[in-house]
Every structure is written in structure tokens, then in C-alpha cells.
Motif scaffolding. Structure first.
Motif, PDB file in Angstrom:
ATOM      1  N   UNK A 341      34.631  38.875  37.954  1.00  0.00           N
ATOM      2  CA  UNK A 341      35.341  39.962  38.608  1.00  0.00           C
ATOM      3  C   UNK A 341      36.400  40.560  37.711  1.00  0.00           C
ATOM      4  N   UNK A 342      37.464  41.015  38.321  1.00  0.00           N
ATOM      5  CA  UNK A 342      38.568  41.661  37.614  1.00  0.00           C
ATOM      6  C   UNK A 342      39.861  40.947  37.995  1.00  0.00           C
ATOM      7  N   UNK A 343      40.738  40.763  37.026  1.00  0.00           N
ATOM      8  CA  UNK A 343      42.049  40.181  37.338  1.00  0.00           C
ATOM      9  C   UNK A 343      42.836  41.178  38.172  1.00  0.00           C
ATOM     10  N   UNK A 344      43.116  40.807  39.406  1.00  0.00           N
ATOM     11  CA  UNK A 344      43.821  41.702  40.325  1.00  0.00           C
ATOM     12  C   UNK A 344      45.308  41.393  40.440  1.00  0.00           C
ATOM     13  N   UNK A 345      45.698  40.188  40.058  1.00  0.00           N
ATOM     14  CA  UNK A 345      47.108  39.788  40.154  1.00  0.00           C
ATOM     15  C   UNK A 345      47.400  38.697  39.154  1.00  0.00           C
TER      16      UNK A 345
END
Length: 430
Positions: A341-345
Motif C-alpha cells: 500500500x502507501x504510507x498514510x501516517x
């Protein structure tokens, strides 16, 4: 004039005169003002404020409470200050790059504070380096090399030293007036003509919100300009560690990679932005774009790298500092993503605290640091990651410490489907 009447006037929200503020600062330095009176002054300031003129007066009075340096050099005397973040090692790159561009940088720096690393600690991760030098040595280095990064010399801003310690135990650290006077009194005592400030906001900063950071930046800029030091500030994002590493030797390694042209990214981007703004303000560049180009050229040519190496040698380090000189931790543990996924935090403060608890920062005064420990291979909010790909590498003294830090890293980084990455530079304040 006496401390009680000054505190009473401040408590009653009356405007103090510059003479009253100077008297109080002198009393802080020479002991005429007691700890109780200093604490009362700090609390009254925290609650009621000093006003713009009072903030300038306190800054100048604390600057003048001790030694104030003057310079006679064939170029502008400049410096940069950061309000503190995680993985922020800009100073180690920027000072020699500015020197290569014709500026003189007498950078008096500090050690780690809370979850944030200290420039002096990072330098002293290089074997042999000693940042505590005499004023004569400091002057010689600045004149010959164009820059020197050292600890405070002589008796600089003793009023601030006294008040800072009292603020720490009286819950008055957060006052913008006192923060401003504390930062600037020490910087202005170094005899600067021009200053650029990196005011950070976000999870890894002392100022969590953008509004708080902007308010501090505006106070710092107006106060420094009022004290006759040309100053501007960049408000920058600290929701992700700046460098892909946090920890003393690990950050020096990243600096060497930037200086040698082997690492691009936001660390270089912010170095160029701060340097470009400073060169323009100091009259060495026609505009910020030209200044940024000059900083990048100083790095690409190897000139900044050479000045950095000479500075390290002058401070007692190796003749030519390389990554091979730096200490390495005996345990390195990979922390992998549980899903793609994507680093969101990223909780940058938690990551900084993990480095502290590994031994890379101080939990108590006088603690000896483990220069080799920390985190490396860190990403940023918005980066894509694959399942089982590394989120970070933990560098630790033993397996138990590594496992504890790995747990913190996993909790500090969230992975989702998408994230809006915050711009690195949020605003410029002049």
C-alpha cells in the motif's frame, strides 16, 4: 527598580519598559533575581505576553548579558537555526555549502533535546571530533574554512541559560515570547548579520499545528529583524523524518551521501531551499532560485564536501572522514511491511523516541550516547511499499533493544490505500 515591581506590572498586564527588561535580564545573569522571581516572571510572561517591543527588548537584553562576538570578514556572517525535528541533519550539509558560496558561518549549535537529535551529538559520532573549542580556535576556523559548527564558547547569553532551566521546571516552556528570546539571544550573540530559520510543524516537531508554527515563525522573524539581524523563516513539514535515517552516526552517513552526490531527496531539497533563501537575503544571490542553484553547485562540485572534511579534521576528527570511519551497531533488524500500500501516517515523534530509548538520545542529564544506534531506510508519508518490504532497519546494541524498537516502528507507521503527502515547505515568512 526591583524584581517585585517588575513582576507585579507584568502580572497586571502592564507594558514593561526596555530598561525594566534589561534590569531583569541582568539580574538573571548576576544572581540578583532569585529563582522564585525568575519563575514568577516566566509564568506572568507565559500568561500575559510581553508584546512585540518587549520581546525584542528581552532578546537583546539576554544577548547582551554575556559575551557578544563581532567579526571582520570579507563576506556576510550568516547562520541557520532549526526548531528541531527527527532526522534533521541539514546543518552538517548547509554550513560547508554556504561557505563554498562565499558566506561565513559561525554556527553555535546544541545537543539533542527530547525526541529530536542534536547537531553537536551527530558531529561527535565521528571518532575524535570535539566540538568544545576555544574562541580563538572558533574564529580561526571560521576565517580559514568559512564555517565552524561548535558548542557555545565563553559566557554567551547567561541570562537565557538561567531562565531556560527555570522554565523547564515551571511549565513555561511553551511561551512564544520566551522561546523566541531564548533562540535568538544565543544566535545574535554570535554576531550574525543574516539568519534563516527552519520552523517545523507536525508529528515530529515541538509545534504540532501549522498555525502554532506560523505564529512562532512570525515572532522569531519580527523580533530578529527588530534586533537588527536580517531574518526570514521557512515553515516546513515534520510529519515524516527529514532524512531516511534517525540516529547520530546514521545521519552523518546520510550527510556524507548527499555531500558526495550519492543521495537526492528531501534532505537535499530543504538544504538548497534554506541556503537559497539565506544567500538571497545576505546579498550573495540575486534571488532564491539562483541561491538554490549555488548551493546545489557547491555540493555537486565537491567543494562543500572538502570544506566539511577540513572542518572535521580541525575538530580532531580523521584526515578525511568517510562512512567507514563511523561506528556501526552490532545488531541490525529489518522491520517489514505486513501489507502492500502507501504510507498514510508516520508518528515522527515516536520514531525519535525509539532512537532515544535505543541509547541515541538522553533520558537523563549527562547520559553517554551510543552513537551507532538508530533507524535507517525510512520512507515518508505518501511512499508506496510492497508486502514484506522493509519499512525501516533498526540498529541496536542488543537483540532485546532491537525488538522493542521494531515494535515502536510498526506502531508508528500506517499503510493504507492512498495518502496526500504534505508539501515540504509550507510557507516563507519575511
Amino acid at each position: 527598580m526591583d524584581a517585585r515591581s517588575i513582576i507585579l506590572r507584568l502580572r497586571e498586564k502592564e507594558t514593561l519598559s526596555a530598561d525594566e527588561i534589561r534590569w531583569f535580564a541582568k539580574g538573571l545573569a548576576d544572581g540578583t533575581v532569585t529563582d522564585a522571581q525568575a519563575g514568577a516572571f516566566a509564568m506572568a510572561t507565559c500568561l500575559n505576553g510581553l508584546g512585540d517591543a518587549g520581546r525584542v527588548a528581552l532578546t537583546q537584553a539576554m544577548r547582551d548579558s554575556g559575551d557578544v562576538m563581532t567579526w571582520d570578514l570579507p563576506g556576510p556572517v550568516v547562520d541557520k537555526h532549526s526548531t528541531g525535528g527527527v532526522g534533521d541533519c541539514v546543518s552538517l550539509i548547509l554550513a560547508p555549502a554556504l561557505a563554498a558560496c562565499g558566506a561565513y558561518v559561525p554556527m553555535i549549535s546544541g545537543r539533542g533535546l527530547g525526541h529530536t537529535g542534536g547537531t553537536l551529538d551527530k558531529l561527535e559520532a565521528i571518532p575524535g571530533v570535539n566540538t568544545e573549542v576555544s574562541e580563538a580556535k572558533f574564529r580561526q576556523m571560521v576565517g580559514a574554512l568559512g564555517c565552524a559548527i561548535v558548542s557555545a564558547t565563553g559566557d554567551m547569553a547567561p541570562a537565557d541559560k538561567r531562565l531556560y532551566a527555570i522554565r523547564d521546571v515551571t511549565s513555561t516552556v511553551e511561551s512564544i515570547d520566551l522561546i523566541t528570546a531564548s533562540i535568538l539571544s544565543k544566535k545574535l550573540a554570535a554576531g550574525l548579520e543574516t539568519l534563516v530559520l527552519d520552523v517545523k510543524c507536525g508529528s515530529g516537531a515541538f509545534m504540532g499545528s501549522t498555525d502554532e508554527a506560523k505564529a512562532l515563525a512570525q515572532a522569531l522573524v519580527s523580533t530578529a529583524n527588530g534586533a537588527d539581524c536580517a531574518t526570514l523563516a521557512l515553515v516546513t513539514d515534520m510529519n515524516s523524518p527529514l532524512a531516511p535515517a534517525a540516529g547520530n552516526a546514521l545521519e552523518v552517513r546520510e550527510c556524507l551521501r548527499v555531500l558526495e552526490g550519492r543521495r537526492q531527496g528531501v534532505l537535499l531539497q530543504l538544504t538548497a531551499a534554506l541556503g537559497g533563501a539565506l544567500l538571497r537575503e545576505a546579498g550573495l544571490a540575486t534571488d532564491e532560485a539562483k541561491g538554490r542553484s549555488m548551493i546545489r553547485a557547491a555540493i555537486a562540485s565537491g567543494q562543500a564536501r572538502e570544506i566539511f572534511a577540513q572542518m572535521i579534521k580541525a575538530l580532531g576528527g580523521p584526515d578525511d572522514v568517510t562512512e567507514a570511519c563511523l561506528p556501526e551497531a552490532p545488531v541490525v533488524l529489518e522491520v517489514c511491511a505486513s501489507n502492500a500500500g502507501v504510507i498514510t501516517r508516520m508518528d515522527a515523534r515516536a520514531l525519535g523516541e525509539a532512537v532515544v530509548h535505543l541509547g541515541g538520545g538522553r533520558l537523563y542529564g549527562g547520559q553517554k550516547l551510543d552513537m551507532a544506534v538508530g533507524l535507517s531506510d525510512l520512507g515518508r508519508v505518501g511512499d508506496a511499499v510492497e508486502k514484506d518490504a522493509p519499512l525501516a532497519m533498526v540498529h541496536a546494541a542488543d537483540e532485546t533493544a532491537a525488538a522493542t524498537a521494531a515494535k515502536v516502528v510498526r506502531g508508528a507507521i500506517s499503510i493504507g490505500e492512498a495518502a496526500d503527502a504534505t508539501p515540504l515547505i509550507l510557507e516563507t515568512i519575511e
